[in-house]
Design a protein around this motif. Sequence first.
Motif, PDB file in Angstrom:
ATOM      1  N   HIS A   1     -30.704  -6.999 -46.712  1.00  0.00           N
ATOM      2  CA  HIS A   1     -30.834  -5.669 -46.119  1.00  0.00           C
ATOM      3  C   HIS A   1     -30.606  -5.710 -44.613  1.00  0.00           C
ATOM      4  N   LYS A   2     -31.150  -6.709 -43.948  1.00  0.00           N
ATOM      5  CA  LYS A   2     -30.936  -6.834 -42.505  1.00  0.00           C
ATOM      6  C   LYS A   2     -29.451  -7.030 -42.194  1.00  0.00           C
ATOM      7  N   LYS A   3     -28.775  -7.808 -43.023  1.00  0.00           N
ATOM      8  CA  LYS A   3     -27.341  -8.016 -42.823  1.00  0.00           C
ATOM      9  C   LYS A   3     -26.590  -6.691 -42.975  1.00  0.00           C
ATOM     10  N   PHE A   4     -26.924  -5.919 -44.001  1.00  0.00           N
ATOM     11  CA  PHE A   4     -26.284  -4.619 -44.213  1.00  0.00           C
ATOM     12  C   PHE A   4     -26.552  -3.685 -43.035  1.00  0.00           C
ATOM     13  N   LEU A   5     -27.778  -3.651 -42.549  1.00  0.00           N
ATOM     14  CA  LEU A   5     -28.108  -2.784 -41.412  1.00  0.00           C
ATOM     15  C   LEU A   5     -27.368  -3.222 -40.152  1.00  0.00           C
TER      16      LEU A   5
ATOM     17  N   PHE B   1     -29.460   0.919 -52.757  1.00  0.00           N
ATOM     18  CA  PHE B   1     -29.961   0.707 -54.111  1.00  0.00           C
ATOM     19  C   PHE B   1     -29.312  -0.511 -54.762  1.00  0.00           C
ATOM     20  N   GLU B   2     -28.019  -0.720 -54.517  1.00  0.00           N
ATOM     21  CA  GLU B   2     -27.333  -1.877 -55.093  1.00  0.00           C
ATOM     22  C   GLU B   2     -27.897  -3.185 -54.563  1.00  0.00           C
ATOM     23  N   ILE B   3     -28.196  -3.232 -53.299  1.00  0.00           N
ATOM     24  CA  ILE B   3     -28.788  -4.438 -52.718  1.00  0.00           C
ATOM     25  C   ILE B   3     -30.117  -4.730 -53.399  1.00  0.00           C
TER      26      ILE B   3
END
Length: 148
Positions: A114-118, A79-81
């Motif tokens: 998001h891809k970086k976080f995943l 959610f923060e992203i």
Amino acid sequence: MNKISFTFLLLLLISCQNEKQNSIVKENKIVEKDLSNYNFRKIILPKLKHETDRKKLTILLNHLDEKHLSLCDFVRREFEIDDSCFAIAKEKYPYPEMQVEFMEVHDNVYEIAHKKFLRQTNVTEHDALFLTVAYSFDENVKNFCGKY
């Protein structure tokens, strides 16, 4: 023109990541509430109606444990992203008639962040969606983690 667009997206991504880093203080508060995966397993898993959901969540909780990340922290970061990318796009394109540009910037920056976080968490897009849906549609999960 393509270099300008890439540079702009890169700057937005950096800003998006800065917003995420500023939220680290909030993450420490979550740990104090003891929203650990252990307590999630003990309190929430037995309340889930579907056995397949319990099995899937157990597997994902084990994976998150390896990353020293609780389900609540994971969902909150999702959610923060999104929120920080929304704020960046809104700052650049604040007017309703700029909606197309707004959505393009938000979606492009979100996709990168998001891809970086995943990648950092080694969670698939499908599993991230499962965790977010479990949070969004199960009141027990939402009440356990708190509303984001």
